[in-house]
Design a protein around this motif. Structure first.
Motif, PDB file in Angstrom:
ATOM      1  N   MET A   1       0.821  -1.207   0.000  1.00  0.00           N
ATOM      2  CA  MET A   1       0.000   0.000   0.000  1.00  0.00           C
ATOM      3  C   MET A   1       0.857   1.261   0.000  1.00  0.00           C
ATOM      4  O   MET A   1       0.504   2.269  -0.629  1.00  0.00           O
ATOM      5  CB  MET A   1      -0.948  -0.019   1.201  1.00  0.00           C
ATOM      6  N   ALA A   2       1.980   1.222   0.692  1.00  0.00           N
ATOM      7  CA  ALA A   2       2.885   2.375   0.678  1.00  0.00           C
ATOM      8  C   ALA A   2       3.326   2.688  -0.744  1.00  0.00           C
ATOM      9  O   ALA A   2       3.490   3.859  -1.126  1.00  0.00           O
ATOM     10  CB  ALA A   2       4.096   2.111   1.568  1.00  0.00           C
ATOM     11  N   GLU A   3       3.488   1.659  -1.569  1.00  0.00           N
ATOM     12  CA  GLU A   3       3.893   1.876  -2.955  1.00  0.00           C
ATOM     13  C   GLU A   3       2.805   2.579  -3.762  1.00  0.00           C
ATOM     14  O   GLU A   3       3.103   3.364  -4.668  1.00  0.00           O
ATOM     15  CB  GLU A   3       4.276   0.545  -3.607  1.00  0.00           C
ATOM     16  N   LEU A   4       1.541   2.297  -3.461  1.00  0.00           N
ATOM     17  CA  LEU A   4       0.469   3.020  -4.152  1.00  0.00           C
ATOM     18  C   LEU A   4       0.563   4.516  -3.857  1.00  0.00           C
ATOM     19  O   LEU A   4       0.308   5.347  -4.735  1.00  0.00           O
ATOM     20  CB  LEU A   4      -0.900   2.489  -3.729  1.00  0.00           C
ATOM     21  N   ALA A   5       0.930   4.864  -2.624  1.00  0.00           N
ATOM     22  CA  ALA A   5       1.093   6.273  -2.280  1.00  0.00           C
ATOM     23  C   ALA A   5       2.364   6.851  -2.896  1.00  0.00           C
ATOM     24  O   ALA A   5       2.384   8.003  -3.347  1.00  0.00           O
ATOM     25  CB  ALA A   5       1.118   6.445  -0.762  1.00  0.00           C
TER      26      ALA A   5
ATOM     27  N   VAL B   1       4.000  10.324   2.486  1.00  0.00           N
ATOM     28  CA  VAL B   1       4.738   9.225   1.868  1.00  0.00           C
ATOM     29  C   VAL B   1       5.995   8.899   2.674  1.00  0.00           C
ATOM     30  O   VAL B   1       6.341   7.726   2.872  1.00  0.00           O
ATOM     31  CB  VAL B   1       5.092   9.590   0.401  1.00  0.00           C
ATOM     32  N   SER B   2       6.665   9.925   3.147  1.00  0.00           N
ATOM     33  CA  SER B   2       7.852   9.696   3.971  1.00  0.00           C
ATOM     34  C   SER B   2       7.490   8.980   5.271  1.00  0.00           C
ATOM     35  O   SER B   2       8.206   8.068   5.714  1.00  0.00           O
ATOM     36  CB  SER B   2       8.544  11.036   4.279  1.00  0.00           C
ATOM     37  N   GLU B   3       6.388   9.392   5.877  1.00  0.00           N
ATOM     38  CA  GLU B   3       5.924   8.716   7.095  1.00  0.00           C
ATOM     39  C   GLU B   3       5.630   7.246   6.822  1.00  0.00           C
ATOM     40  O   GLU B   3       5.959   6.365   7.626  1.00  0.00           O
ATOM     41  CB  GLU B   3       4.673   9.414   7.624  1.00  0.00           C
ATOM     42  N   ASN B   4       5.022   6.967   5.696  1.00  0.00           N
ATOM     43  CA  ASN B   4       4.720   5.580   5.336  1.00  0.00           C
ATOM     44  C   ASN B   4       5.981   4.740   5.203  1.00  0.00           C
ATOM     45  O   ASN B   4       5.983   3.543   5.527  1.00  0.00           O
ATOM     46  CB  ASN B   4       3.946   5.522   4.014  1.00  0.00           C
ATOM     47  N   LYS B   5       7.042   5.337   4.720  1.00  0.00           N
ATOM     48  CA  LYS B   5       8.291   4.592   4.569  1.00  0.00           C
ATOM     49  C   LYS B   5       8.824   4.140   5.925  1.00  0.00           C
ATOM     50  O   LYS B   5       9.411   3.056   6.034  1.00  0.00           O
ATOM     51  CB  LYS B   5       9.324   5.440   3.834  1.00  0.00           C
ATOM     52  N   VAL B   6       8.619   4.949   6.941  1.00  0.00           N
ATOM     53  CA  VAL B   6       9.018   4.551   8.293  1.00  0.00           C
ATOM     54  C   VAL B   6       8.108   3.437   8.799  1.00  0.00           C
ATOM     55  O   VAL B   6       8.569   2.415   9.322  1.00  0.00           O
ATOM     56  CB  VAL B   6       8.965   5.762   9.251  1.00  0.00           C
ATOM     57  N   LEU B   7       6.792   3.611   8.608  1.00  0.00           N
ATOM     58  CA  LEU B   7       5.828   2.609   9.079  1.00  0.00           C
ATOM     59  C   LEU B   7       5.974   1.280   8.344  1.00  0.00           C
ATOM     60  O   LEU B   7       5.641   0.226   8.884  1.00  0.00           O
ATOM     61  CB  LEU B   7       4.406   3.141   8.884  1.00  0.00           C
ATOM     62  N   ALA B   8       6.467   1.329   7.106  1.00  0.00           N
ATOM     63  CA  ALA B   8       6.580   0.110   6.301  1.00  0.00           C
ATOM     64  C   ALA B   8       7.753  -0.768   6.718  1.00  0.00           C
ATOM     65  O   ALA B   8       7.874  -1.897   6.232  1.00  0.00           O
ATOM     66  CB  ALA B   8       6.702   0.460   4.823  1.00  0.00           C
TER      67      ALA B   8
ATOM     68  N   ARG C   1      -1.305  -2.950  13.069  1.00  0.00           N
ATOM     69  CA  ARG C   1      -1.627  -1.561  13.417  1.00  0.00           C
ATOM     70  C   ARG C   1      -0.937  -0.600  12.462  1.00  0.00           C
ATOM     71  O   ARG C   1      -1.529   0.387  12.008  1.00  0.00           O
ATOM     72  CB  ARG C   1      -1.228  -1.263  14.858  1.00  0.00           C
ATOM     73  N   HIS C   2       0.317  -0.872  12.153  1.00  0.00           N
ATOM     74  CA  HIS C   2       1.037  -0.009  11.217  1.00  0.00           C
ATOM     75  C   HIS C   2       0.452  -0.122   9.813  1.00  0.00           C
ATOM     76  O   HIS C   2       0.392   0.874   9.083  1.00  0.00           O
ATOM     77  CB  HIS C   2       2.523  -0.378  11.205  1.00  0.00           C
ATOM     78  N   ALA C   3       0.023  -1.323   9.442  1.00  0.00           N
ATOM     79  CA  ALA C   3      -0.593  -1.493   8.121  1.00  0.00           C
ATOM     80  C   ALA C   3      -1.851  -0.650   7.995  1.00  0.00           C
ATOM     81  O   ALA C   3      -2.087  -0.008   6.961  1.00  0.00           O
ATOM     82  CB  ALA C   3      -0.910  -2.963   7.879  1.00  0.00           C
ATOM     83  N   LEU C   4      -2.671  -0.639   9.039  1.00  0.00           N
ATOM     84  CA  LEU C   4      -3.896   0.162   9.008  1.00  0.00           C
ATOM     85  C   LEU C   4      -3.569   1.646   8.891  1.00  0.00           C
ATOM     86  O   LEU C   4      -4.217   2.387   8.147  1.00  0.00           O
ATOM     87  CB  LEU C   4      -4.739  -0.106  10.253  1.00  0.00           C
ATOM     88  N   LYS C   5      -2.541   2.083   9.602  1.00  0.00           N
ATOM     89  CA  LYS C   5      -2.135   3.493   9.520  1.00  0.00           C
ATOM     90  C   LYS C   5      -1.626   3.831   8.124  1.00  0.00           C
ATOM     91  O   LYS C   5      -1.946   4.899   7.564  1.00  0.00           O
ATOM     92  CB  LYS C   5      -1.048   3.775  10.569  1.00  0.00           C
ATOM     93  N   VAL C   6      -0.846   2.942   7.538  1.00  0.00           N
ATOM     94  CA  VAL C   6      -0.362   3.160   6.174  1.00  0.00           C
ATOM     95  C   VAL C   6      -1.542   3.291   5.208  1.00  0.00           C
ATOM     96  O   VAL C   6      -1.577   4.196   4.367  1.00  0.00           O
ATOM     97  CB  VAL C   6       0.574   2.021   5.730  1.00  0.00           C
TER      98      VAL C   6
ATOM     99  N   GLN D   1      -4.575   4.246   5.830  1.00  0.00           N
ATOM    100  CA  GLN D   1      -5.235   5.535   6.052  1.00  0.00           C
ATOM    101  C   GLN D   1      -4.425   6.680   5.442  1.00  0.00           C
ATOM    102  O   GLN D   1      -4.992   7.645   4.913  1.00  0.00           O
ATOM    103  CB  GLN D   1      -5.447   5.743   7.548  1.00  0.00           C
ATOM    104  N   ASN D   2      -3.111   6.568   5.504  1.00  0.00           N
ATOM    105  CA  ASN D   2      -2.249   7.587   4.892  1.00  0.00           C
ATOM    106  C   ASN D   2      -2.358   7.561   3.367  1.00  0.00           C
ATOM    107  O   ASN D   2      -2.354   8.608   2.718  1.00  0.00           O
ATOM    108  CB  ASN D   2      -0.791   7.365   5.311  1.00  0.00           C
ATOM    109  N   VAL D   3      -2.425   6.370   2.805  1.00  0.00           N
ATOM    110  CA  VAL D   3      -2.566   6.235   1.348  1.00  0.00           C
ATOM    111  C   VAL D   3      -3.829   6.943   0.883  1.00  0.00           C
ATOM    112  O   VAL D   3      -3.838   7.620  -0.163  1.00  0.00           O
ATOM    113  CB  VAL D   3      -2.596   4.747   0.945  1.00  0.00           C
ATOM    114  N   ARG D   4      -4.870   6.812   1.659  1.00  0.00           N
ATOM    115  CA  ARG D   4      -6.138   7.461   1.325  1.00  0.00           C
ATOM    116  C   ARG D   4      -5.953   8.977   1.178  1.00  0.00           C
ATOM    117  O   ARG D   4      -6.503   9.595   0.254  1.00  0.00           O
ATOM    118  CB  ARG D   4      -7.147   7.134   2.423  1.00  0.00           C
TER     119      ARG D   4
END
Length: 489
Positions: free
Chosen positions: A342-346, A389-396, A422-427, A429-432
């Motif tokens: 999902m991080a890649e979609l963002a 996107v940067s935040e997602n890279k940390v969560l990923a 939990r991190h996946a759900l946050k990612v 939500q960020n992608v959205r």
């Protein structure tokens, strides 16, 4: 009423219970299995058989024998001592999913609980009594002990619950619904908390939204492709037939469907020979994320219908066997895969946003501004997307590669699956939010190109966006616009 049997729970059934509050019960065959497994536990206690967690302590205390008249106290103490999770409570959909999944696991008839306990769990779900379950504290092996202990606390008239948005004592929530707490018997406390239902519930909610966002990402990307006069040859079926990933071909087909009838997209050589990767490789990138989603779905369906507590009761042969089905590694890996996908979609969405707003990369007004220079237009939404996107890279970063031994090294490898979920759900939500920004920018760009020239699918998407967000005619705060589109997505 939906009847659970422990074996046939689907994503669609889960959605009905979680979001539409469909009532839940058990099939008669499931009740018979539950009662048979309970008789096996009662016989073991009567015979003074040494059984982990029934006539012994837990974890490192498994070598401590518990006297027959104290086995009920052992189970009550287990719930009280393990209900020590911290942090913000899980949202209602996650809690409902957790309760449903735990009931379905108990319905399999390998856990040894009494009928009255399982019925009370169903009653909580049907009366919309949602235990307050803090999010932090599970290692994802020995099951989701701390979160599930908070769920179990309400069953014994302790802990807290949300009822119609009000937070109250668990005993008051039960009383308000005319329900009475239970006093746990042998094995029941362990049966309630020794499982993977917290990570699986969070993963289920994350997957359901991710699946939807994968479709939205294709549609929004198609509008961006159109606004940038993209070359459609790269989406031709023959291109994808020779690299036969079905998900890749599906994305290419969806993109072409969206821009069907468009006067804005181009053919190879009309304006340029080929586009940048963030446009030309949409099927390959989005398709790979869909492959990951397929893997995640497969693992969730197995785990949703699995017996994941310990020990397991095999009533037909009278055996009680200690094993390790509580270990969350399969879901931990799946959740790490989900958040990466999902991080890649963002990531690729943010690159498309940059191509929409950067005047060096297109022939549109700089930053899609009504008056470039005087007004900044869509300049800062791209900053916001880059930040997310940067935040997602940390969560990923994968949680499943970490393990910290617990219980005096008895439990010396753990999955960290709930952290991964939990991190996946946050990612997700960020992608959205990132996709919302791309949608907003693409709609603005399409107006500059001419909405009447858009394809049938992108024109409808434009209308949907404009029902929620007005065109940018002069600079304004776009924060609420982004949130509004995010909620719609």
């Amino acid at each position: 009423m939906m009847l659970l049997d422990g074996n046939n729970l689907t994503l669609e059934k889960c959605q009905k219970v979680i979001y539409q509050n469909e009532k839940v019960g058990l099939t008669e065959a499931a009740w018979q299995r539950v009662e048979a497994s309970r008789k096996t536990v009662d016989q073991a206690v009567s015979d003074d058989t040494v059984v982990y967690g029934v006539t012994t302590g837990f974890g490192k205390f498994s070598d401590v024998t518990i006297e027959n008249d104290l086995v009920a106290d052992l189970q009550m103490n287990l719930i009280r001592s393990h209900a020590c999770a911290v942090g913000t409570p899980f949202p209602e959909p996650v809690t409902r999913a957790m309760m449903l999944l735990r009931a379905n696991a108990l319905a399999k008839g390998f856990s040894g609980v009494r009928r009255e306990l399982l019925q009370l769990l169903l009653d909580l779900l049907n009366h919309r009594i949602h235990p307050v379950i803090p999010q932090q504290g599970s290692l994802g092996a020995s099951g989701d002990l701390a979160p599930l202990a908070h769920l179990a606390s309400v069953l014994i008239g302790e802990g807290e619950a949300f009822v119609a948005g009000r937070r109250m004592a668990g005993k008051d929530a039960l009383a308000q619904a005319g329900l009475k707490p239970v006093r746990l018997a042998a094995k029941e406390g362990l049966a309630l908390i020794n499982g993977t239902q917290a990570m699986t519930a969070v993963g289920l909610i994350a997957y359901l939204e991710a699946r939807n966002l994968a479709d939205r990402a294709d549609e929004i990307a198609a509008m961006t492709l159109e606004c940038l006069r993209g070359v459609t040859d790269a989406f031709h079926p023959d291109v994808h037939a020779v690299r036969p990933y079905p998900e890749q071909a599906e994305v290419a087909r969806r993109i072409l469907d969206q821009v069907d009838g468009s006067q804005l997209v181009t053919r190879q050589g009309d304006i340029r020979v080929q586009d940048a990767y963030s446009l030309r490789c949409i099927p390959q990138v989005h398709g790979a994320s869909r492959q990951a989603l397929r893997y995640v779905r497969e693992k969730l369906l197995i785990e949703m219908n699995a017996a994941t507590d310990n020990p397991l009761i095999f009533a037909e042969r009278g055996d009680i066997v200690s094993g390790g089905n509580f270990h969350g590694q399969p879901i931990a890996l799946a959740m790490d895969f989900l958040k990466i996908a999902m991080a890649e979609l963002a990531n690729v969405s943010e690159r498309r946003i940059e191509r929409l707003v950067n005047p060096q990369l297109n022939d549109l007004p700089g930053f899609l501004s009504p008056k470039p220079g005087l007004q900044s237009g869509m300049m800062i939404p791209q900053y916001v997307a880059a930040s997310i996107v940067s935040e997602n890279k940390v969560l990923a970063h994968p949680a499943s590669v970490d393990s910290i031994p617990s219980s005096a090294n008895q439990e010396d490898h753990v999955s960290m699956g709930t952290t991964a979920a939990r991190h996946a759900l946050k990612v997700v939500q960020n992608v959205r939010k990132v996709l919302a920004i791309e949608a907003m920018c693409a709609a603005q760009a399409l107006e500059m190109r001419g909405v009447d020239k858009a394809g049938r699918g992108t024109r409808q998407l434009y209308r949907d966006i404009r029902q929620r967000v007005a065109p940018l005619t002069r600079d304004r705060s776009l924060s609420k616009d982004i949130e509004r589109l995010s909620e719609w997505l």
